[in-house]
Structure formats: structure tokens, C-alpha cells
Design a protein around this motif. Structure first.
Motif, PDB file in Angstrom:
ATOM      1  N   ASN A  59      41.836 -18.188  38.484  1.00  9.11           N
ATOM      2  CA  ASN A  59      41.493 -19.015  39.640  1.00  9.11           C
ATOM      3  C   ASN A  59      40.992 -20.358  39.107  1.00  9.11           C
ATOM      4  N   GLU A  60      41.848 -21.368  39.184  1.00 14.00           N
ATOM      5  CA  GLU A  60      41.488 -22.690  38.660  1.00 14.00           C
ATOM      6  C   GLU A  60      41.267 -23.655  39.819  1.00 14.00           C
ATOM      7  N   HIS A  61      40.151 -24.362  39.770  1.00 12.93           N
ATOM      8  CA  HIS A  61      39.832 -25.331  40.826  1.00 12.93           C
ATOM      9  C   HIS A  61      39.376 -26.633  40.174  1.00 12.93           C
ATOM     10  N   VAL A  62      39.914 -27.749  40.659  1.00 13.85           N
ATOM     11  CA  VAL A  62      39.543 -29.070  40.136  1.00 13.85           C
ATOM     12  C   VAL A  62      38.762 -29.817  41.205  1.00 13.85           C
ATOM     13  N   ARG A  97      33.440 -25.505  33.867  1.00 15.09           N
ATOM     14  CA  ARG A  97      32.659 -24.267  33.940  1.00 15.09           C
ATOM     15  C   ARG A  97      33.621 -23.097  34.107  1.00 15.09           C
ATOM     16  N   TRP A  98      33.325 -21.998  33.469  1.00 17.15           N
ATOM     17  CA  TRP A  98      34.185 -20.827  33.607  1.00 17.15           C
ATOM     18  C   TRP A  98      33.379 -19.542  33.469  1.00 17.15           C
ATOM     19  N   VAL A 122      39.374 -11.202  36.229  1.00 16.03           N
ATOM     20  CA  VAL A 122      39.518 -12.460  36.959  1.00 16.03           C
ATOM     21  C   VAL A 122      38.803 -13.564  36.182  1.00 16.03           C
ATOM     22  N   LEU A 123      39.529 -14.623  35.884  1.00 11.80           N
ATOM     23  CA  LEU A 123      38.965 -15.796  35.217  1.00 11.80           C
ATOM     24  C   LEU A 123      38.823 -16.911  36.239  1.00 11.80           C
ATOM     25  N   ASN A 124      37.598 -17.346  36.477  1.00 11.34           N
ATOM     26  CA  ASN A 124      37.313 -18.457  37.388  1.00 11.34           C
ATOM     27  C   ASN A 124      37.001 -19.705  36.570  1.00 11.34           C
ATOM     28  N   VAL A 125      37.734 -20.775  36.832  1.00 10.20           N
ATOM     29  CA  VAL A 125      37.550 -22.032  36.096  1.00 10.20           C
ATOM     30  C   VAL A 125      37.375 -23.164  37.096  1.00 10.20           C
ATOM     31  N   GLU A 126      36.340 -23.971  36.892  1.00 13.54           N
ATOM     32  CA  GLU A 126      36.106 -25.143  37.735  1.00 13.54           C
ATOM     33  C   GLU A 126      36.014 -26.374  36.847  1.00 13.54           C
ATOM     34  N   ILE A 127      36.946 -27.292  37.023  1.00 12.69           N
ATOM     35  CA  ILE A 127      36.996 -28.530  36.239  1.00 12.69           C
ATOM     36  C   ILE A 127      36.578 -29.688  37.133  1.00 12.69           C
TER      37      ILE A 127
END
Length: 224
Positions: A59-62, A97-98, A122-127
């Protein structure tokens, strides 16, 4: 017919394979140290495989924060005052952040040994990156400089993303290769202990990466 070799792409593939191999070696090493790798005799031949064909879900969010200014100095001041705050309390131009969340199902067989039979990761990534809307009269040279800087900054943050993906792969490798234990409580405790050690390893990688690249400066993420 001969096709031209894209040497740049080949180099990327080779680096990715090398990083994955290093990750798997690290996980296997830690498992050996903690005695988590079962011998061939201890693993039932008919043990069900781990049901996790995709490895992990990303789950990648920018996010974007607005910066303003009509010259390099003004933009720099805006970056310094509006940039995301890291865990160290400092502001940065960009930040990633992840976290990795995982769960699994265990079962005991006829011999009372307990094994992982399915898992979910589940990998959560916020850029977080800056966003600038230049005025009409802003020089083209400044806009070009901004685009070069922004591309380099995103490239730096992608390095953090890659590290996070390696962490998720390491957790997946752990869940798929850990051997059966004498009971499920022991298996749970060992998985949690080793999983946290793996996450800490890759968090340390993030710190080392920022130190080595000076938070992207050596990669061209410098403005103005």
C-alpha cells in the motif's frame, strides 16, 4: 536476429538480485543463530506449504506539501519551514515512513509439532514530497532546476521504498522457511522475536542510507 542489450537495465536487475540474495542470507543467518531452521528430519514430508504466493501486499501513498516562492532562496525557505518532520524531530525536504504488518495461521499435526500453514503480509509506505506551482513570470531556468531536484528527491525516497520492500520480503521469507516447533506458543514467540529483529535491521538500513547519501544530497537532491 540479435537484439541490443540494455546494459543499464541489466545492471539494475543484477543489483536487485544481489540485494535480494543479501536479504535472504541475512534472514537465514539470524534464523540459524536463533536455532529456528529445522533439520530435514524434523520437517514432515507432508507439511502443507505456506499459502502466500504474492509475498506481500504493498500500500503506497504519496503526500504533497505546498511550497511557495519566485526564486531559489524563497523556495529554500519554504522547504525548510514546511517540510515533513522525521522521527528525529528535524524537517526534511522529503520523507518516507513505512511499516510491515503480518499475521499467520499455525496448526499442530499428529506429532504435536506446530507449523505456519498460511500467512498475510502488508507493507504500508507513505512518501511525502514538496509541490510547487510556479507563477507565470518565473524563469524557465528555475523551473528546470526544480524539476531536476524533484526527480532526484523522489529517487532518494524510492531508495527508502526499496529498503521497505526488502523488509517485507524478509518477513515473507521468514514465515515460509521457519521450521515446525514443539508447540504453537513457542513458534509465536520466536516469530515475533525474529520478525522484530528483521524490521530493526531494515530500519537501521534506512538510517545508514540517509547518512551515506546525506539525505539525498549526494544523489542530486539539492535545491537551489
Amino acid at each position: 536476429m540479435q537484439f541490443p542489450i540494455n546494459r543499464a537495465a541489466l545492471s539494475v536487475v543484477r543489483r536487485a538480485r544481489a540485494k535480494l540474495a543479501n536479504t535472504l542470507c541475512f534472514v537465514t543467518y539470524v534464523m540459524l543463530v536463533l536455532g529456528l531452521v529445522a533439520s530435514a528430519e524434523a520437517t514432515p514430508v507432508d507439511a502443507p506449504p505456506t499459502e502466500n504466493p504474492d509475498g506481500y501486499v504493498l500500500n503506497e501513498h504519496v503526500n504533497y506539501y505546498l511550497v511557495t516562492g519566485d526564486d531559489g532562496s524563497a523556495l529554500r525557505r519554504s522547504l525548510d519551514s514546511q517540510g515533513p518532520i522525521g522521527v528525529d524531530g528535524k524537517r526534511y525536504d522529503g520523507y518516507t515512513r513505512w511499516d510491515v504488518h503480518w499475521d499467520y495461521v499455525t496448526e499442530s499435526d499428529a506429532s504435536s509439532t506446530c507449523a505456519v500453514v498460511s500467512s498475510n503480509i502488508v507493507l504500508n509506505v507513505e512518501i511525502t514530497l514538496p509541490q510547487w506551482q510556479p507563477a507565470i513570470d518565473v524563469p524557465d531556468s528555475l523551473q528546470r532546476r526544480w524539476l531536476v531536484y524533484l526527480k532526484a528527491l523522489r529517487g532518494h525516497e524510492d531508495g527508502h521504498l526499496e529498503n521497505a520492500e526488502m523488509a517485507a520480503m524478509a518477513i515473507d521469507h521468514l514465515l515460509q522457511t521457519i521450521g515446525p516447533q514443539s508447540d504453537c506458543q513457542i513458534l509465536d514467540e520466536k516469530l515475533q522475536t525474529l520478525g522484530q529483529q528483521i524490521l530493526q535491521h531494515f530500519r537501521d538500513n534506512d538510517v545508514e542510507y540517509d547518512q551515506r547519501t546525506e539525505h539525498g544530497r549526494t544523489q542530486g537532491a539539492v535545491f537551489p
